[in-house]
Write an enzyme that holds these catalytic residues in place. Structure first.
Site: not given
Length: 239
Positions: A92-93
């Site tokens: 997750k960015i």
């Protein structure tokens, strides 16, 4: 509508390892997501140990773990460590860092390396387009649009989610995700928008058996609950 009729994939959202194991064993959810806030709430003290245990226990469903850093150089290093945890892991960015700088260049680099990305904290259709454009062809990715928080701002999220779903479908391997679910009905809303995934917390997952329940029976059960609770209090209105 029956739960079985829904096309959308329900992912459990949380960081309580025991709760994650329990939901996995039920066989209802199709994946799991977590984030730093959920880890803080669950009292996670060692990120890597926690993540490794989750991957060990849940090796056949998609898992999303988020980077903690705020600068892109460190984010990139963290992303590679997270991605190496397992083939079912998505990194997750956040769509920007804390001062609003775009994460798109980093997403492009990670995607070019074949890392599965879950772009998070997305609130606008322009952010959706930017994320989808950044994904390398042939990679698997998720775009998490925070529909619940969008509606917290008094905005109807359904039109945006319908369009976000269409944008994501333009690139093979990219899935749209309705994030920050607030109530069970959000699952139906997301499904009718054509969204691929919705993240649901364990307290809301516990309400899924209510899908399709006869409302008259539901009314009776509610009255019975009030009666039980009132009796347990031992109050007396009439002296």
């Amino acid at each position: 509508m029956r739960y079985e009729d829904l096309k959308i994939a329900v992912f459990a959202d949380g960081a309580d390892i025991d709760g994650m194991k329990a939901e996995y064993k039920k066989g209802v959810v199709k994946g799991f997501t977590t984030n730093p806030s959920l880890m803080k709430k669950a009292g996670v003290s060692d990120y890597v140990s926690f993540s490794r245990e989750v991957v060990k226990e849940i090796s056949d469903l998609p898992l999303s773990f988020e980077v903690f850093a705020d600068d892109f150089e460190t984010m990139e290093k963290e992303a590679k460590v997270i991605a190496a945890l397992g083939g079912n892991v998505y990194v997750k960015i956040p769509i920007t860092n804390t001062i609003g700088e775009s994460s798109i260049p980093l997403i492009q680099r990670l995607s070019a390396d074949g890392i599965k990305i879950n772009v998070t904290a997305v609130f606008t259709l322009e952010q959706v387009r930017q994320a989808v454009d950044a994904f390398a062809v042939g990679t698997q990715n998720i775009v998490s649009v925070f529909a619940g928080r969008i509606m917290d701002a008094g905005v109807d999220a359904e039109p945006m989610m319908r369009e976000a779903s269409k944008i994501c479908k333009k690139k093979a391997g990219t899935q749209s995700l309705w994030a920050s679910c607030r109530e069970v009905f959000n699952i139906i809303q997301a499904d009718r928008c054509g969204v691929d995934i919705i993240t649901v917390t364990n307290d809301l997952l516990a309400k899924i058996p209510n899908f399709g329940k006869d409302l008259a029976q539901f009314s009776l059960e509610t009255v019975q609950m009030f009666a039980r609770d009132g009796e347990s209090l031992g109050f007396s209105i009439l002296e």
